[in-house]
Design an enzyme around this catalytic site. Structure first.
Site, PDB file in Angstrom:
ATOM      1  N   ASP A 145       2.439  -9.518   8.840  1.00  0.00           N
ATOM      2  CA  ASP A 145       1.001  -9.740   8.722  1.00  0.00           C
ATOM      3  C   ASP A 145       0.790 -11.254   8.590  1.00  0.00           C
ATOM      4  O   ASP A 145       0.424 -11.759   7.528  1.00  0.00           O
ATOM      5  CB  ASP A 145       0.460  -8.993   7.504  1.00  0.00           C
ATOM      6  CG  ASP A 145       0.699  -7.493   7.624  1.00  0.00           C
ATOM      7  OD1 ASP A 145      -0.173  -6.802   8.154  1.00  0.00           O
ATOM      8  OD2 ASP A 145       1.778  -7.024   7.225  1.00  0.00           O
TER       9      ASP A 145
ATOM     10  N   SER B 123       6.417  -0.333   9.984  1.00  0.00           N
ATOM     11  CA  SER B 123       5.058  -0.240   9.468  1.00  0.00           C
ATOM     12  C   SER B 123       4.842   1.167   8.947  1.00  0.00           C
ATOM     13  O   SER B 123       5.352   2.133   9.529  1.00  0.00           O
ATOM     14  CB  SER B 123       4.058  -0.519  10.600  1.00  0.00           C
ATOM     15  OG  SER B 123       2.771  -0.074  10.225  1.00  0.00           O
TER      16      SER B 123
ATOM     17  N   LEU C 160       6.719   3.273   1.465  1.00  0.00           N
ATOM     18  CA  LEU C 160       7.592   2.105   1.611  1.00  0.00           C
ATOM     19  C   LEU C 160       8.668   2.313   2.676  1.00  0.00           C
ATOM     20  O   LEU C 160       9.128   3.420   2.913  1.00  0.00           O
ATOM     21  CB  LEU C 160       8.260   1.804   0.265  1.00  0.00           C
ATOM     22  CG  LEU C 160       7.296   1.533  -0.900  1.00  0.00           C
ATOM     23  CD1 LEU C 160       8.076   1.256  -2.179  1.00  0.00           C
ATOM     24  CD2 LEU C 160       6.360   0.373  -0.585  1.00  0.00           C
ATOM     25  N   HIS C 161       9.038   1.193   3.288  1.00  0.00           N
ATOM     26  CA  HIS C 161      10.132   1.171   4.268  1.00  0.00           C
ATOM     27  C   HIS C 161      10.953  -0.090   4.014  1.00  0.00           C
ATOM     28  O   HIS C 161      10.654  -0.860   3.084  1.00  0.00           O
ATOM     29  CB  HIS C 161       9.562   1.227   5.698  1.00  0.00           C
ATOM     30  CG  HIS C 161       8.475   0.216   5.957  1.00  0.00           C
ATOM     31  ND1 HIS C 161       8.693  -1.141   5.939  1.00  0.00           N
ATOM     32  CD2 HIS C 161       7.149   0.372   6.208  1.00  0.00           C
ATOM     33  CE1 HIS C 161       7.568  -1.781   6.198  1.00  0.00           C
ATOM     34  NE2 HIS C 161       6.602  -0.884   6.344  1.00  0.00           N
ATOM     35  N   GLU C 162      11.971  -0.295   4.847  1.00  0.00           N
ATOM     36  CA  GLU C 162      12.883  -1.437   4.626  1.00  0.00           C
ATOM     37  C   GLU C 162      12.160  -2.778   4.680  1.00  0.00           C
ATOM     38  O   GLU C 162      12.605  -3.751   4.076  1.00  0.00           O
ATOM     39  CB  GLU C 162      14.011  -1.435   5.666  1.00  0.00           C
ATOM     40  CG  GLU C 162      15.288  -0.772   5.218  1.00  0.00           C
ATOM     41  CD  GLU C 162      15.839  -1.253   3.867  1.00  0.00           C
ATOM     42  OE1 GLU C 162      16.045  -2.471   3.674  1.00  0.00           O
ATOM     43  OE2 GLU C 162      16.070  -0.404   3.000  1.00  0.00           O
TER      44      GLU C 162
ATOM     45  N   GLN D 296      -2.574 -12.587   7.435  1.00  0.00           N
ATOM     46  CA  GLN D 296      -2.770 -12.269   6.015  1.00  0.00           C
ATOM     47  C   GLN D 296      -1.997 -13.254   5.123  1.00  0.00           C
ATOM     48  O   GLN D 296      -2.529 -13.759   4.131  1.00  0.00           O
ATOM     49  CB  GLN D 296      -2.293 -10.842   5.747  1.00  0.00           C
ATOM     50  CG  GLN D 296      -2.223 -10.478   4.281  1.00  0.00           C
ATOM     51  CD  GLN D 296      -1.857  -9.013   4.087  1.00  0.00           C
ATOM     52  OE1 GLN D 296      -2.717  -8.148   4.188  1.00  0.00           O
ATOM     53  NE2 GLN D 296      -0.603  -8.727   3.821  1.00  0.00           N
TER      54      GLN D 296
ATOM     55  N   HIS E 183       9.185  -3.460   3.375  1.00  0.00           N
ATOM     56  CA  HIS E 183       8.733  -3.680   1.995  1.00  0.00           C
ATOM     57  C   HIS E 183       9.935  -4.021   1.090  1.00  0.00           C
ATOM     58  O   HIS E 183       9.852  -4.917   0.246  1.00  0.00           O
ATOM     59  CB  HIS E 183       8.086  -2.412   1.432  1.00  0.00           C
ATOM     60  CG  HIS E 183       6.839  -1.971   2.133  1.00  0.00           C
ATOM     61  ND1 HIS E 183       6.753  -0.784   2.816  1.00  0.00           N
ATOM     62  CD2 HIS E 183       5.614  -2.552   2.242  1.00  0.00           C
ATOM     63  CE1 HIS E 183       5.534  -0.632   3.309  1.00  0.00           C
ATOM     64  NE2 HIS E 183       4.824  -1.697   2.987  1.00  0.00           N
TER      65      HIS E 183
ATOM     66  N   MET F 227       0.842  -1.204   0.000  1.00  0.00           N
ATOM     67  CA  MET F 227       0.000   0.000   0.000  1.00  0.00           C
ATOM     68  C   MET F 227       0.877   1.254   0.000  1.00  0.00           C
ATOM     69  O   MET F 227       0.402   2.356   0.296  1.00  0.00           O
ATOM     70  CB  MET F 227      -0.946  -0.011   1.198  1.00  0.00           C
ATOM     71  CG  MET F 227      -1.910  -1.198   1.155  1.00  0.00           C
ATOM     72  SD  MET F 227      -3.453  -0.934   2.024  1.00  0.00           S
ATOM     73  CE  MET F 227      -2.864  -0.641   3.676  1.00  0.00           C
TER      74      MET F 227
ATOM     75  N   VAL G 242      10.885  -7.224   9.439  1.00  0.00           N
ATOM     76  CA  VAL G 242      12.002  -6.285   9.561  1.00  0.00           C
ATOM     77  C   VAL G 242      11.635  -5.263  10.630  1.00  0.00           C
ATOM     78  O   VAL G 242      10.508  -4.746  10.648  1.00  0.00           O
ATOM     79  CB  VAL G 242      12.289  -5.594   8.213  1.00  0.00           C
ATOM     80  CG1 VAL G 242      13.391  -4.555   8.360  1.00  0.00           C
ATOM     81  CG2 VAL G 242      12.662  -6.634   7.163  1.00  0.00           C
TER      82      VAL G 242
HETATM   83  P1  AMP Z   1       1.440  -2.974   3.488  1.00  0.00           P
HETATM   84  O1  AMP Z   1       2.010  -1.922   2.581  1.00  0.00           O
HETATM   85  O2  AMP Z   1       1.484  -2.603   4.927  1.00  0.00           O
HETATM   86  O3  AMP Z   1       0.131  -3.522   3.016  1.00  0.00           O
HETATM   87  O4  AMP Z   1       2.446  -4.203   3.396  1.00  0.00           O
HETATM   88  C1  AMP Z   1       2.811  -4.776   2.170  1.00  0.00           C
HETATM   89  C2  AMP Z   1       3.603  -6.023   2.420  1.00  0.00           C
HETATM   90  O5  AMP Z   1       4.777  -5.705   3.174  1.00  0.00           O
HETATM   91  C3  AMP Z   1       2.837  -7.083   3.216  1.00  0.00           C
HETATM   92  O6  AMP Z   1       3.148  -8.378   2.693  1.00  0.00           O
HETATM   93  C4  AMP Z   1       3.392  -6.906   4.601  1.00  0.00           C
HETATM   94  O7  AMP Z   1       3.325  -8.087   5.385  1.00  0.00           O
HETATM   95  C5  AMP Z   1       4.832  -6.551   4.300  1.00  0.00           C
HETATM   96  N1  AMP Z   1       5.448  -5.844   5.424  1.00  0.00           N
HETATM   97  C6  AMP Z   1       4.989  -4.725   6.030  1.00  0.00           C
HETATM   98  N2  AMP Z   1       5.780  -4.392   7.072  1.00  0.00           N
HETATM   99  C7  AMP Z   1       6.752  -5.332   7.130  1.00  0.00           C
HETATM  100  C8  AMP Z   1       7.873  -5.551   7.996  1.00  0.00           C
HETATM  101  N3  AMP Z   1       8.153  -4.749   9.010  1.00  0.00           N
HETATM  102  N4  AMP Z   1       8.651  -6.623   7.744  1.00  0.00           N
HETATM  103  C9  AMP Z   1       8.380  -7.462   6.714  1.00  0.00           C
HETATM  104  N5  AMP Z   1       7.339  -7.309   5.865  1.00  0.00           N
HETATM  105  C10 AMP Z   1       6.547  -6.259   6.075  1.00  0.00           C
END
Ligand code: AMP
Length: 279
Positions: free
Chosen positions: A150, A185, A33-35, A153, A37, A30, A176
Site C-alpha cells: 500500500d 492480500s 492475516l497472511h505472511e 498509504q 502482515h 484489518m 510479500v
Molecule cells: P491490511 O490488513 O490490508 O490493512 O494491511 C495491514 C498492513 O499490512 C498494511 O501496512 C499493508 O501495507 C501491509 N500488507 C498487506 N499486504 C502486504 C503484503 N503482501 N506485503 C507486505 N505488506 C503487506
C-alpha cells in the site's frame, strides 16, 4: 499473548512496557492475516522489544458500495498466528470502542491523497489517517511498520507522522508475494481459481515494465500502456495504472527520477493493487 479490547487497557499495557524500559513496535492491520502482515511483525520485532498487532476492520475507510460487510474475518486464526510469531498483545477493539455514536473529529492529509486510490476511493484516506491516529493514541508505539504493497498509504502516513509530530519511527517493509507472484492480500480470498490465474497478469506486467525500464525505456506512457494492455488481455478491468514521483505522487512523463508505477485493477468484483519502484 494478551488480547486487549479497550483503549484504556491498551494504553495501560504500553505505558507499563515503557516504564519497564521496553520499546513498543506496532503493526496495524484489518486482520485475516497472511505472511505479508507477519513479515511486518518480524520487522517490528527487529526494531523494538515487544510487538503489538491491531486487528480492526475500520468502517470509516470503506466507501458506501465497498466490501466492509464482506471483508474476511477469522479472529481465532489471527490470534494463533500472532501468538506463534511472538506478538506480545493483540489490540482487537469493537467498533463502538473506536467510534462513539457522535464521533466528529477527522485527520486529513491534503497533498498526497487526491490521486491513485484517493481518486478512486473518495474518503478512503481520511478514514485511514483518522484510524491510524486513533490507533497510535491507543497503542502509544515507538515504532510502526507498514507495507509497501500500500505504497500510497505508507507515504500518506509518513507525511502525517511528520506533519503532526508523532514521536514514532515509521518503517515500510517490502511486498510479500505468493510463490506465483501475486501480492498477498486478504482480498485474494474473494478470487475464483480462474480470476486468480488471470490476476497474475498484474505482477507479470509490472515485472515486464521493470525489464523494459532496465533496458532503457523511460517513457511513462510506453510502460503504462504495456501494463494496461497485459491486464486487459487477461480480462482485468483497469482502475488505474500511473507512474508517479516517489516524493510527491505527482504523475511523471518520464521515469528519470525515483518513481513508481501503481496499479489497481478488478478481476471479477475484486479490486487488487500492486506496484513497482523504479529509478
Ligand atoms: P491490511 O490488513 O490490508 O490493512 O494491511 C495491514 C498492513 O499490512 C498494511 O501496512 C499493508 O501495507 C501491509 N500488507 C498487506 N499486504 C502486504 C503484503 N503482501 N506485503 C507486505 N505488506 C503487506
Amino acid at each position: 499473548m494478551q488480547v486487549i479490547k479497550t483503549i484504556a487497557e491498551m494504553q495501560q499495557f504500553s505505558l507499563n512496557c515503557r516504564r519497564n524500559g521496553q520499546t513498543v513496535g506496532f503493526v496495524p492491520t484489518m486482520g485475516f492475516l497472511h505472511e505479508g502482515h507477519l513479515s511486518l511483525v518480524d520487522q517490528a520485532k527487529n526494531e523494538s522489544d515487544i510487538v503489538v498487532v491491531s486487528i480492526f476492520v475500520n468502517p470509516t475507510q470503506f466507501g458506501p458500495n465497498e466490501d466492509l460487510d464482506a471483508y474476511p474475518r477469522d479472529f481465532e486464526r489471527d490470534e494463533s498466528l500472532c501468538e506463534n510469531r511472538g506478538v506480545a498483545a493483540v489490540f482487537y477493539p469493537p467498533v463502538d470502542q473506536m467510534y462513539d455514536d457522535n464521533f466528529s473529529t477527522w485527520v486529513e492529509e491534503t497533498a498526497l491523497t487526491n490521486t491513485l486510490c484517493g481518486e478512486s476511493r473518495p474518503g478512503h484516506f481520511r478514514g485511514v489517517t483518522t484510524v491510524v491516529t486513533k490507533l497510535f493514541n491507543a497503542v502509544l508505539p515507538d515504532v510502526a511498520v507498514f507495507g509497501q504493497k500500500d505504497a500510497q498509504q505508507a507515504m500518506v502516513l509518513r507525511r502525517m507522522v511528520r506533519d503532526l509530530n508523532f514521536p514514532i519511527k515509521m518503517i515500510v517493509a517490502p511486498i510479500v508475494r505468493e510463490s506465483d507472484g501475486l501480492a498477498m492480500s486478504s482480498r485474494n480470498k474473494y478470487l475464483s481459481n480462474d480470476e486468480r490465474q488471470r490476476a497474475l497478469s498484474i505482477n507479470r506486467s509490472l515485472i515486464s515494465a521493470g525489464e523494459l525500464f532496465k533496458n532503457g525505456e523511460t517513457s511513462a506512457s510506453v510502460l503504462i500502456d504495456s501494463i494496461g494492455s497485459e491486464i486487459a488481455k487477461n480480462g482485468g478491468k483497469v482502475d488505474y495504472v500511473k507512474a508517479v514521483s516517489q516524493d510527491t505522487l505527482q504523475e511523471v512523463e518520464s521515469l528519470e527520477k525515483p518513481s513508481f508505477i501503481a496499479v489497481a485493477a478488478f478481476f471479477g468484483k475484486t479490486r487488487l493493487i500492486d506496484n513497482i519502484f523504479l529509478g
